[in-house]
Each structure stands twice: as C-alpha cells, then as structure tokens.
Design a protein around this motif. Sequence first.
Motif, short mmCIF file in Angstrom:
data_model
loop_
_atom_site.label_atom_id
_atom_site.label_comp_id
_atom_site.label_asym_id
_atom_site.label_seq_id
_atom_site.Cartn_x
_atom_site.Cartn_y
_atom_site.Cartn_z
N ALA A 182 4.40 -12.02 1.76
CA ALA A 182 4.64 -12.45 0.38
C ALA A 182 3.39 -12.35 -0.47
CB ALA A 182 5.16 -13.89 0.38
N ALA A 183 2.21 -12.37 0.15
CA ALA A 183 0.98 -12.32 -0.62
C ALA A 183 0.61 -10.92 -1.06
CB ALA A 183 -0.17 -12.92 0.20
N VAL A 184 1.36 -9.92 -0.63
CA VAL A 184 1.05 -8.53 -0.97
C VAL A 184 1.80 -8.17 -2.24
CG1 VAL A 184 1.10 -6.14 -0.16
CG2 VAL A 184 0.76 -8.01 1.46
N HIS A 185 1.08 -7.56 -3.18
CA HIS A 185 1.69 -7.20 -4.45
C HIS A 185 1.32 -5.77 -4.81
CE1 HIS A 185 2.72 -11.42 -5.10
NE2 HIS A 185 1.46 -11.74 -4.79
N GLY A 186 1.99 -5.25 -5.82
CA GLY A 186 1.67 -3.93 -6.34
C GLY A 186 1.99 -2.82 -5.35
N ASP A 187 1.13 -1.79 -5.35
CA ASP A 187 1.35 -0.65 -4.45
C ASP A 187 1.17 -1.02 -2.99
OD1 ASP A 187 1.80 0.90 -6.66
OD2 ASP A 187 -0.26 1.65 -6.79
N GLY A 188 0.51 -2.16 -2.72
CA GLY A 188 0.33 -2.56 -1.33
C GLY A 188 1.63 -2.88 -0.63
N VAL A 189 2.69 -3.17 -1.40
CA VAL A 189 3.99 -3.49 -0.79
C VAL A 189 4.52 -2.30 0.00
CG1 VAL A 189 6.38 -4.10 -1.30
CG2 VAL A 189 4.51 -5.20 -2.55
N PHE A 190 4.30 -1.09 -0.52
CA PHE A 190 4.82 0.09 0.17
C PHE A 190 4.10 0.34 1.49
CE2 PHE A 190 5.54 0.77 -4.38
CZ PHE A 190 6.91 0.95 -4.40
N SER A 191 2.83 -0.03 1.59
CA SER A 191 2.08 0.22 2.82
C SER A 191 2.39 -0.81 3.91
CB SER A 191 0.58 0.22 2.54
OG SER A 191 0.14 -1.07 2.13
N VAL A 192 3.21 -1.80 3.61
CA VAL A 192 3.57 -2.83 4.60
C VAL A 192 4.78 -2.40 5.41
CG1 VAL A 192 4.38 -5.21 4.84
CG2 VAL A 192 2.53 -4.68 3.25
N ARG A 193 5.64 -1.57 4.84
CA ARG A 193 6.93 -1.28 5.46
C ARG A 193 6.81 -0.34 6.65
NH1 ARG A 193 9.84 -0.07 -0.36
NH2 ARG A 193 10.00 -2.24 -1.06
N SER A 194 7.77 -0.48 7.56
CA SER A 194 7.84 0.43 8.71
C SER A 194 8.49 1.73 8.28
CB SER A 194 8.64 -0.22 9.84
OG SER A 194 9.95 -0.54 9.40
N LYS A 195 8.02 2.83 8.87
CA LYS A 195 8.52 4.15 8.49
C LYS A 195 8.53 5.07 9.71
CE LYS A 195 9.30 3.87 4.03
NZ LYS A 195 10.62 4.16 3.45
N VAL A 196 9.35 6.12 9.60
CA VAL A 196 9.38 7.21 10.57
C VAL A 196 8.96 8.48 9.84
CG1 VAL A 196 10.81 8.60 12.11
CG2 VAL A 196 11.18 6.13 11.96
N TYR A 197 8.02 9.20 10.42
CA TYR A 197 7.50 10.43 9.82
C TYR A 197 7.81 11.60 10.76
CZ TYR A 197 4.58 6.99 7.35
OH TYR A 197 4.12 5.91 6.65
N VAL A 198 7.89 12.77 10.17
CA VAL A 198 8.10 14.00 10.95
C VAL A 198 6.97 14.97 10.61
CG1 VAL A 198 9.63 15.93 11.44
CG2 VAL A 198 10.60 13.66 10.99
N SER A 199 6.32 15.49 11.64
CA SER A 199 5.25 16.46 11.41
C SER A 199 5.82 17.71 10.76
CB SER A 199 4.59 16.83 12.74
OG SER A 199 3.89 15.74 13.29
N PRO A 200 5.05 18.37 9.92
CA PRO A 200 5.53 19.62 9.32
C PRO A 200 5.73 20.70 10.38
CG PRO A 200 3.20 19.31 8.88
CD PRO A 200 3.68 18.03 9.50
N LYS A 201 6.64 21.61 10.10
CA LYS A 201 6.88 22.73 11.00
C LYS A 201 5.75 23.74 10.84
CE LYS A 201 10.51 26.01 12.35
NZ LYS A 201 11.85 26.51 12.03
N LEU A 202 4.99 23.93 11.90
CA LEU A 202 3.81 24.78 11.87
C LEU A 202 4.10 26.15 12.45
CD1 LEU A 202 1.12 22.19 13.05
CD2 LEU A 202 1.73 22.79 10.71
N TRP A 203 3.47 27.16 11.86
CA TRP A 203 3.57 28.54 12.33
C TRP A 203 2.17 29.11 12.50
CZ3 TRP A 203 8.33 31.36 12.68
CH2 TRP A 203 9.46 30.70 12.19
#
Length: 773
Positions: A182-203
Amino acid sequence: MNPLDDYRIKDTKPRLGERWPHGGSGNRSWICGDKISTTYDLVEQMFYLYVRVVKARDLPTNPDPYVEVKLGNYRGKTQRFDNKTSPEWNQVFAFSKHKIHSSTLEVSVRDKETLGRDDFLGRVQFDLNEIPTRLPPDSPLAPQWYRLEDRHRLLRGELMLAVWIGSQADEAFPEAWHSDAAAVHGDGVFSVRSKVYVSPKLWYLRVHVIEAQDVEGEDRSQPPPAVFVKGVVGNQVGKTKIFPNRTANPVWNEDLLFVVAEPFEDVLIVTVESKVAPTRDEVVGRMSVSMNALERRMDHRPVHSRWFNLDRFGMGDYMEGKGPKFSTRIHLRACLEGGYHVLDESTLYISDQRPTTRQLWKQPIGILEVGILSANGLLPMKVRDGRGTTDAYCVAKYGHKWVRTRTVVESFSPKWNEQYTWEVYDPCTVVTLGVLDNCHLAGGNGRDSRIGKVRIRLSTLETDKIYTHSYPLLVLQPSGLKKMGELHLAFRFTCISLTQIIYLYSRPLLPKMHYIQPFTISQLDKLRNEAMKIVASRLGRAEPPLRKEVVEYMLDVDSHMWSMRRSKANFFRIASFFSGLIATSRWITQVCQWKNPITTVLVHVLLCILVCYPELILPTGFLYMFFIAVWNFRLRASHPPHMDTKMSWAEGVHPDELDEEFDTFPTSRPQDVVRMRYDRVRSVAGRIQTVAGDMATQGERFLALLSWRDPRATTIFLLVCLCAAVVLFVTPFKIVTLLVGLFLLRHPRFRSKMPSAPSSFFRRLPARTDSML
C-alpha cells in the motif's frame, strides 16, 4: 554449530495445497472444509479478499470521482477522473487474509477537491462473514450494482462491484493492488506485480561474402585499393580480412555472423571499404537489405546467392544534389539460420536446446512445476526512513519463459507462494532462480541488488517426486562470502514419456546444425554475448521491465571473466578427477611392494586367471563398475546439488583476489595494484609454462626413438624391437603376459632402488629444448 552447515540445503515440510486453519470467534474462517483440490499443489495456499471496482453511474453533476477501498487500517484508491458522472475503473484490490483485523469492508466514492477535504459521495459496506468464496476453475464472479448510501440513507449514484474470497490461483491476483504494497505509489506500482515474460525469438544471421566486382577508388587513375567488407546489424559489426591483392574483383569467401531477434527492427548494412590510414577507412560502396527479405533455412543445404548493387555517395556529387551513384556490386549468400539453437546463456547451465525454427521442435517429454514459497532471514539491502529494509522478489528462468513474482514490500521473510509450470524438452537442462531487491518502488534509476541464486539440474531429479527444500542464498561480495538468507522451494518433474527420455540420452546435446556446420569457440562467445544483450534489451522494454542487471545475473554474463579463485577451483576439480587414478596407482604400487602379502597373493591369482581366460577381462571390468554403482546407490544424495562453497574456493579466498574478481574491464584500480596483480599472474603462468614444457619434452623424447636425432639410442631401440618381435613370434602371448605380470609383482627383495633400465634409457633421449631461445 559448524558454519558449513549453514550453507547446506535443508529439508522442509510445508503445508502444500492445504487450507488455512479455522480462526477464532473474532476472525471466523472464510471457508469451510480442511483441504481443497487445486492445481496449485506445490504452494501453501494464501487467501485474499478481492474487491473489483468496475464502474459507477448517476453520480452528482461534475464530480472528480475516485473510489476508496477500506479494510481495517488498509486503504486503496482508484484512479481519479475529471468531471465524469459515469466513470469506469475496472481495478482489483487484494487484501491478505492473515493481516486483516476487521469484520467490515467499506467501499466509498469520493469527489476530489483541489483545496480542503474530499467530498463524500456515498459508500457500500460488506460483512466479511457474508462474502462468497470463489476458487478456480470456477468462472469469475459477476459484478453487481450497489446503491450508494450513508448511514442507511440512500444517496444518488450506483457502484458496480464484485467482492469475493479467493487464493493466489485467482486470475485477478497478478494485476491486483495488494495491501502489503500500500505504501507504493506512482510508477512503482507496476514494478510490484508478478509477471511472465517470454524471451524474443533469436536467429543467427549468416552473411557469406563471396566476391565483389568493379571495385574503384576515389582516384580512378590509381590501381584499385585493397578492400574489405564490413557488415553492420544494429550495434553488431563484422569484418572480413583485407584482400591482399589490389584488384577490381576481390574474392573473400568468408562468413559474417550476427544475432537478430523477431520482430526484426534492424536492417543488414554491407559496405565495401578500403584502409586509407591506420585509423581511417574509406567507403567504396554501400547497400542495405531488410531481414524479412532474407531466406530462412532449416538445414545445411545452401541457399541461393545474390548480386547486390552498391551505392556510393561521392562528396562532390552529394553537394550538388545528384545523390548516390552506382559504384560496384557484391556477391553475397545471406540467410537466417533456423536449424541452430541461439545460445544466450552458458552451455554449463543451459535451459533450452531447441532450434529456432518451430517446425524442428520435438514433443515435450515432461513438465516442470516450481512452487516459489517464501524466503526467510533476508538481510537489509537498503535504508529507508532511517531503517534497513528489503523489498524482495524472485525471478525464475527456464527455456524461453521467465517468471517474476510480486515484490513483497519491507519484509525480511517474504511469502510469495506462486506456482509456475514449464514444458521440458530435454532432461539435461537447468532451471535458474534468483532473488533480488527491488530498488524502483519510488522511481529512480537504481540497480536491483542481488540477494542470491539457485540452480536445479533436472537430470538429478526423480520423476513424479515432490522436493521441498530450503536453499541458502549465497553471494560472493568484495568483502567475502555472505549468506543473504534462505529460499524455500517446492518442485516436481513429471515424466510424460520415459522411453523418450532414455532415447534423448543417446542424442546430441544441440541441434545437428551445430555439428554439421559448427562455429568456432571465439564465434560462439561473441554471438552469445550479443544474444545476451538483445534478450536484456527486449525484456527491459516490457512493463514492468525485467531490467538489464537482472537478466545479466540470471544469464551469468560475467562467467567468462578472469578470476584467480575460479582458476584455483577448476585446478582442484581436475585434481579431484585424477585422484581416483592416483589412488589406484598407489594401490598397485603397494601391491607390487608387498605391503599386504595377502592382497598381493590374491592379485597373483587374479592375474593367472585372467591370463588363462582372457575372455573374462572385459566382463570382469564391467561387472566391477556395476557393483561400484550399486554400492554408491545407498550413498546417493537425497536432494539436488547446490552451490558448494568449499569446491568454489569461496571461503578462504584472499581479499585481493576477490577485489580483482570484482574489478571492471578494463581495470579501474591504481597502477601499483595492477602491477602487483600482473606479477602474480606472471608467476602462475610461469608454473603453467613449466608444466607445459615438461609435457612437450616427454612427447619429443618419445618421437626421438625413431627420429635418429640420437643415432646410438635409435640403434639400441631398433635392436630391442627386433629381438622383442622375434621372441613374441615364437612365444605364446599368454606366457608373455604372465611373465610380465609376475615381473611387475615381484617381491621387494628382488627389486632395486635405482631407476630401471627402460626409464633411464627414456630419460637420456634428446628433446628439442636445446633448440629453444
């Protein structure tokens, strides 16, 4: 207590998949029953009160509305809208059950005032005991319209809400506002959430430079310049060798290799340049081509080559506005390689081996499930408001999939209880988990601090078994080895096809293109470094970003850098490997010296049996290894291996060696320190040089047996070979073997302390050391 015990893995018994116990009369349990059936069976269930604020309607004229969700001492607010009577928020709030000390939930709508206190527009209240429960795979709870009221008096306006009790398996969990942040405000809220990422397809991009035609310099009266070809893709640059002959039609037949990622953002730029000065190159011609225009191949069959016209911007023509003029043309064979696996991590900790092209992928052979439970005993990583604190989150990487747990704010014992799943295509792979401190909750450009890392090799796991362990989080710092806390994990490797796993153990580790058209070691190192940069750049553009320092930490970007500590560790690893052979050699020496007469007599008997029945030699050897493996089965480890501080030489390492390991490249240390370290490296290299010279000397002595460098020694050796050939022709091989064995096992009474004649003869042979300067 032994300090080494604190660095070892500990067995844990978490309550996986169970419900929270029933509370007392003041905090009644939200759900009845003792256990639920859920796919989240590798984590401890954590229950949350979810509040979804959808929208409002019929509010008073010209308000600036926002919604405040209040539960006990926790307050969450939605976004504010200007002059809107029917705003839409669609925002979810999550309150952790074990931190709730209230029985009433209040959702109020307020009007933002520029000065003074915000106006109250109405509220909706809920009794926690009446809130329904919703657990997947149930469908989401439908929101309802609630009339705003104040002390049982109906007011103007309605609010659409959905309130339910669920677990961390709920679909709303990752995007929800959490009460513990609750003490996090502004853009810091987005960095608190859990996420799944996918590496780019490399060639891999291969540009085979064949030849050029009609190469001309600025001064056409002079012979054509000596030129080379330079390829540029983004920040990557590749160059061919300078063609030595000054001709208008140079030929190279060299490959330029690059790493590119989908979606393609860069173009391939090829220039033909001449070296006019040591620090200056002159462009003879230039061309560019889009990645989408290049051919993609999946095997080693050659692709079609093409001629490209090069444009040249003459300075005089450019000033006159004539633009580019045709200069020459170049013959290229360029393609995107889909049959390779683009290495973006160290091959020692590789987590994926599939080729780039999806058509070449095999079916998965298993499922890896990891439950990231919690951490405890974390150390303070930064100072906030005059006190030390830690905002920890966990990152896991396997294959193309990265996961990031939510950040638990201001806690030295964070609980995540998040479960993730990966498809497994090869058991000889490694999953990496790292714990870091979030330094971006209040904005800024700080770097997330490393807390520790865990690697788990899937081939060391039994199938369908749940492992629950507490891993020490160890970090090597300039001040020495430090334990930063412990990470609690639960994981399971489920096998889909056992026969396919067994079959994979006989297959090459990487796709076949790595063996049909292999890259050199230097090429692989360069390409891996570029792939790491691309992955870090693309993941850093996500929201929330997986920052560069996090990706580099997970991919072990600095693993190739020089370290005296690592060099010592690798040397003693080699020594440990040869320790078995050395022990066997010592045992044979003791047998030959009759240290234990009974053992020596038994060896004599075994020698006679094997000489008389040589067909038993191989079966005896394999049977011996079988019994050794069976004996070691009872000594096998009960958990996967972890960081070995003793083997890594991380405990007693000298402070200066650690300072050298953490030094930048190029160095940033004072000149006297660099001179001292250089002298130390020279002394170590001198010993290695001596050992390499001794090995070369022994090899040259062996070659000198037949090279006639020492005519007398070669003559003696030839006579001995002739006599040995005659004796072996007329004597049965079994008798020769038996006599040689008995001679080697003879009693010390019949031995001399002086070197044997063959040894003395070999040491007298010449080497090429006398020819060295």
